[in-house]
Design a protein around this motif. Structure first.
Motif, PDB file in Angstrom:
ATOM      1  N   LEU A  76       0.832  -1.199   0.000  1.00  0.00           N
ATOM      2  CA  LEU A  76       0.000   0.000   0.000  1.00  0.00           C
ATOM      3  C   LEU A  76       0.866   1.247   0.000  1.00  0.00           C
ATOM      4  CD1 LEU A  76      -2.522  -0.892   2.881  1.00  0.00           C
ATOM      5  CD2 LEU A  76      -2.702  -1.494   0.463  1.00  0.00           C
ATOM      6  N   MET A  77       0.306   2.321  -0.532  1.00  0.00           N
ATOM      7  CA  MET A  77       0.902   3.641  -0.348  1.00  0.00           C
ATOM      8  C   MET A  77      -0.202   4.673  -0.358  1.00  0.00           C
ATOM      9  SD  MET A  77       2.880   4.593  -3.817  1.00  0.00           S
ATOM     10  CE  MET A  77       2.040   4.771  -5.363  1.00  0.00           C
ATOM     11  N   ASP A  78       0.128   5.849   0.158  1.00  0.00           N
ATOM     12  CA  ASP A  78      -0.850   6.924   0.258  1.00  0.00           C
ATOM     13  C   ASP A  78      -1.502   7.158  -1.103  1.00  0.00           C
ATOM     14  OD1 ASP A  78      -1.675   9.897   0.071  1.00  0.00           O
ATOM     15  OD2 ASP A  78      -1.379   9.614   2.219  1.00  0.00           O
ATOM     16  N   LYS A  79      -2.818   7.294  -1.115  1.00  0.00           N
ATOM     17  CA  LYS A  79      -3.529   7.396  -2.388  1.00  0.00           C
ATOM     18  C   LYS A  79      -3.270   8.708  -3.112  1.00  0.00           C
ATOM     19  CE  LYS A  79      -7.871   9.190  -0.438  1.00  0.00           C
ATOM     20  NZ  LYS A  79      -9.308   8.912  -0.217  1.00  0.00           N
ATOM     21  N   ASN A  80      -2.732   9.694  -2.404  1.00  0.00           N
ATOM     22  CA  ASN A  80      -2.482  10.998  -3.025  1.00  0.00           C
ATOM     23  C   ASN A  80      -1.032  11.460  -2.938  1.00  0.00           C
ATOM     24  OD1 ASN A  80      -5.176  11.561  -3.859  1.00  0.00           O
ATOM     25  ND2 ASN A  80      -5.704  12.032  -1.748  1.00  0.00           N
ATOM     26  N   ASP A  81      -0.206  10.783  -2.158  1.00  0.00           N
ATOM     27  CA  ASP A  81       1.158  11.254  -1.913  1.00  0.00           C
ATOM     28  C   ASP A  81       2.106  10.071  -1.876  1.00  0.00           C
ATOM     29  OD1 ASP A  81       3.530  12.359  -1.054  1.00  0.00           O
ATOM     30  OD2 ASP A  81       2.634  13.516   0.578  1.00  0.00           O
ATOM     31  N   GLU A  82       2.812   9.837  -2.973  1.00  0.00           N
ATOM     32  CA  GLU A  82       3.702   8.676  -3.086  1.00  0.00           C
ATOM     33  C   GLU A  82       4.904   8.761  -2.147  1.00  0.00           C
ATOM     34  OE1 GLU A  82       4.649   8.618  -7.222  1.00  0.00           O
ATOM     35  OE2 GLU A  82       2.556   8.469  -7.814  1.00  0.00           O
ATOM     36  N   GLY A  83       5.208   9.936  -1.613  1.00  0.00           N
ATOM     37  CA  GLY A  83       6.364  10.086  -0.743  1.00  0.00           C
ATOM     38  C   GLY A  83       6.054  10.019   0.735  1.00  0.00           C
ATOM     39  N   ARG A  84       4.804   9.789   1.077  1.00  0.00           N
ATOM     40  CA  ARG A  84       4.387   9.777   2.486  1.00  0.00           C
ATOM     41  C   ARG A  84       4.660   8.400   3.090  1.00  0.00           C
ATOM     42  NH1 ARG A  84      -1.791  10.675   4.638  1.00  0.00           N
ATOM     43  NH2 ARG A  84      -1.311  11.213   6.799  1.00  0.00           N
ATOM     44  N   ARG A  85       5.796   8.241   3.725  1.00  0.00           N
ATOM     45  CA  ARG A  85       6.250   6.920   4.174  1.00  0.00           C
ATOM     46  C   ARG A  85       5.398   6.327   5.291  1.00  0.00           C
ATOM     47  NH1 ARG A  85      12.432   8.600   4.137  1.00  0.00           N
ATOM     48  NH2 ARG A  85      12.936   8.104   1.964  1.00  0.00           N
ATOM     49  N   SER A  86       4.677   7.141   6.024  1.00  0.00           N
ATOM     50  CA  SER A  86       3.830   6.601   7.092  1.00  0.00           C
ATOM     51  C   SER A  86       2.798   5.624   6.550  1.00  0.00           C
ATOM     52  CB  SER A  86       3.113   7.740   7.820  1.00  0.00           C
ATOM     53  OG  SER A  86       2.303   8.485   6.915  1.00  0.00           O
ATOM     54  N   HIS A  87       2.503   5.728   5.262  1.00  0.00           N
ATOM     55  CA  HIS A  87       1.493   4.881   4.647  1.00  0.00           C
ATOM     56  C   HIS A  87       2.098   3.828   3.710  1.00  0.00           C
ATOM     57  CE1 HIS A  87      -1.010   7.818   6.526  1.00  0.00           C
ATOM     58  NE2 HIS A  87      -2.110   7.254   6.081  1.00  0.00           N
ATOM     59  N   TYR A  88       3.414   3.600   3.815  1.00  0.00           N
ATOM     60  CA  TYR A  88       4.034   2.452   3.149  1.00  0.00           C
ATOM     61  C   TYR A  88       3.731   1.244   4.031  1.00  0.00           C
ATOM     62  CZ  TYR A  88       6.913   5.687   0.307  1.00  0.00           C
ATOM     63  OH  TYR A  88       7.357   6.654  -0.549  1.00  0.00           O
ATOM     64  N   LEU A  89       2.788   0.453   3.617  1.00  0.00           N
ATOM     65  CA  LEU A  89       2.296  -0.666   4.404  1.00  0.00           C
ATOM     66  C   LEU A  89       2.144  -1.894   3.517  1.00  0.00           C
ATOM     67  CD1 LEU A  89      -0.506   1.451   6.060  1.00  0.00           C
ATOM     68  CD2 LEU A  89       1.233   0.256   7.398  1.00  0.00           C
TER      69      LEU A  89
ATOM     70  N   SER B  36      -5.923   1.013   3.631  1.00  0.00           N
ATOM     71  CA  SER B  36      -5.654   1.328   5.033  1.00  0.00           C
ATOM     72  C   SER B  36      -6.477   2.534   5.435  1.00  0.00           C
ATOM     73  CB  SER B  36      -4.176   1.617   5.288  1.00  0.00           C
ATOM     74  OG  SER B  36      -3.864   2.974   5.017  1.00  0.00           O
ATOM     75  N   ILE B  37      -6.899   2.513   6.684  1.00  0.00           N
ATOM     76  CA  ILE B  37      -7.440   3.690   7.344  1.00  0.00           C
ATOM     77  C   ILE B  37      -6.411   4.030   8.417  1.00  0.00           C
ATOM     78  CG2 ILE B  37      -9.346   4.674   8.655  1.00  0.00           C
ATOM     79  CD1 ILE B  37     -11.156   2.536   7.394  1.00  0.00           C
ATOM     80  N   GLY B  38      -5.636   5.059   8.149  1.00  0.00           N
ATOM     81  CA  GLY B  38      -4.518   5.402   9.021  1.00  0.00           C
ATOM     82  C   GLY B  38      -3.196   4.926   8.440  1.00  0.00           C
ATOM     83  N   GLY B  39      -2.126   5.348   9.089  1.00  0.00           N
ATOM     84  CA  GLY B  39      -0.781   4.929   8.715  1.00  0.00           C
ATOM     85  C   GLY B  39      -0.175   4.098   9.830  1.00  0.00           C
ATOM     86  N   ARG B  40       1.116   3.770   9.701  1.00  0.00           N
ATOM     87  CA  ARG B  40       1.776   2.976  10.730  1.00  0.00           C
ATOM     88  C   ARG B  40       1.738   3.712  12.065  1.00  0.00           C
ATOM     89  NH1 ARG B  40       5.529   3.175   6.986  1.00  0.00           N
ATOM     90  NH2 ARG B  40       6.983   4.264   8.355  1.00  0.00           N
ATOM     91  N   PRO B  41       1.312   3.027  13.125  1.00  0.00           N
ATOM     92  CA  PRO B  41       1.352   3.675  14.435  1.00  0.00           C
ATOM     93  C   PRO B  41       2.787   4.073  14.799  1.00  0.00           C
ATOM     94  CG  PRO B  41       0.006   1.694  14.513  1.00  0.00           C
ATOM     95  CD  PRO B  41       0.713   1.693  13.189  1.00  0.00           C
ATOM     96  N   HIS B  42       2.932   5.242  15.362  1.00  0.00           N
ATOM     97  CA  HIS B  42       4.226   5.747  15.832  1.00  0.00           C
ATOM     98  C   HIS B  42       5.255   5.879  14.712  1.00  0.00           C
ATOM     99  CE1 HIS B  42       2.123   4.405  19.350  1.00  0.00           C
ATOM    100  NE2 HIS B  42       2.490   3.150  19.236  1.00  0.00           N
ATOM    101  N   HIS B  43       4.834   6.161  13.490  1.00  0.00           N
ATOM    102  CA  HIS B  43       5.781   6.295  12.387  1.00  0.00           C
ATOM    103  C   HIS B  43       6.742   7.437  12.692  1.00  0.00           C
ATOM    104  CE1 HIS B  43       3.659   9.846  10.746  1.00  0.00           C
ATOM    105  NE2 HIS B  43       2.576   9.215  11.139  1.00  0.00           N
ATOM    106  N   ARG B  44       8.012   7.206  12.421  1.00  0.00           N
ATOM    107  CA  ARG B  44       9.027   8.195  12.791  1.00  0.00           C
ATOM    108  C   ARG B  44      10.261   8.139  11.892  1.00  0.00           C
ATOM    109  NH1 ARG B  44       8.212   4.099  16.350  1.00  0.00           N
ATOM    110  NH2 ARG B  44       9.995   3.011  17.247  1.00  0.00           N
TER     111      ARG B  44
END
Length: 200
Positions: free
Chosen positions: A136-149, A171-179
């Motif tokens: 998975l990746m963010d549906k609107n932002d390919e660079g948003r790593r929190s949503h690389y799942l 996904s609904i949400g991104g990785r918890p505690h993404h950092r």
């Protein structure tokens, strides 16, 4: 030739605690799966896959999209998305690819969730109970790593040798505690232009 759907499955996973710490917002992962008869199985090498693609892909795209939306509640709720197919051992990787790498399949989902980025994908071959991996990746932002799942699940009795497992993920949400930040900070640190990430 109408596509023969043997069964559908819905996989929902909610992560409440990650790394020993409660998630501020639980992560929900959804996979909508269809097990279908491989329309090219047993026919030898088929040169032109287009007739079956045109017949099957829109049906599967609409069905799986509807399953995702019913579970997520709306297209707006979906934050990251992806697709996957696993062809049985009597099929070709091209058969798995054929059903998901067409706008006739993906556009149902893309339009329903209002997405701009491309659908992350995986296409593999395997026996029954093979892993179904949906990146998975963010549906609107390919660079948003929190949503690389990645959603990982399996269908115990599929794919049979003459079947294909086709799936959409959300996904609904991104990785918890993404950092780990995002691609844009890396590009900035490397002195690259965000609009020209490969620096070519």
């Amino acid at each position: 030739m109408a596509i023969e759907i043997r069964k559908t499955l819905l996989h929902v996973e909610r992560t409440l605690i990650e790394g020993g710490r409660a998630a501020e917002v639980p992560l929900t992962l959804i996979a909508a799966i269809a097990v279908v008869k491989n329309p090219w199985a047993g026919r030898g090498f088929v040169e032109d896959l287009k007739p079956e693609i045109h017949a099957a892909a829109p049906v599967l795209g609409a069905l799986l999209t509807r399953m995702i939306l019913e579970t997520a509640g709306s297209g707006e709720a979906v934050e990251a998305y992806g697709k996957s197919a696993v062809v049985g051992l009597s099929g070709e990787i091209e058969h798995a690819s054929a059903l998901i790498h067409t706008l006739r399949f993906g556009n149902h989902y893309r339009q329903a969730v209002g997405a701009k980025s491309y659908l992350a994908f995986c296409n593999t071959r395997g026996p029954a109970n093979a892993p179904v991996m949906i990146p998975l990746m963010d549906k609107n932002d390919e660079g948003r790593r929190s949503h690389y799942l990645t959603i990982q699940c399996a269908v115990p009795d599929a794919p049979a040798a003459d079947e294909i497992v086709v799936a959409l993920g959300a996904s609904i949400g991104g990785r918890p505690h993404h950092r780990i930040g995002d691609r844009y900070q890396d590009l900035k640190d490397l002195g690259h232009d965000v609009s020209n990430p490969a620096a070519v």
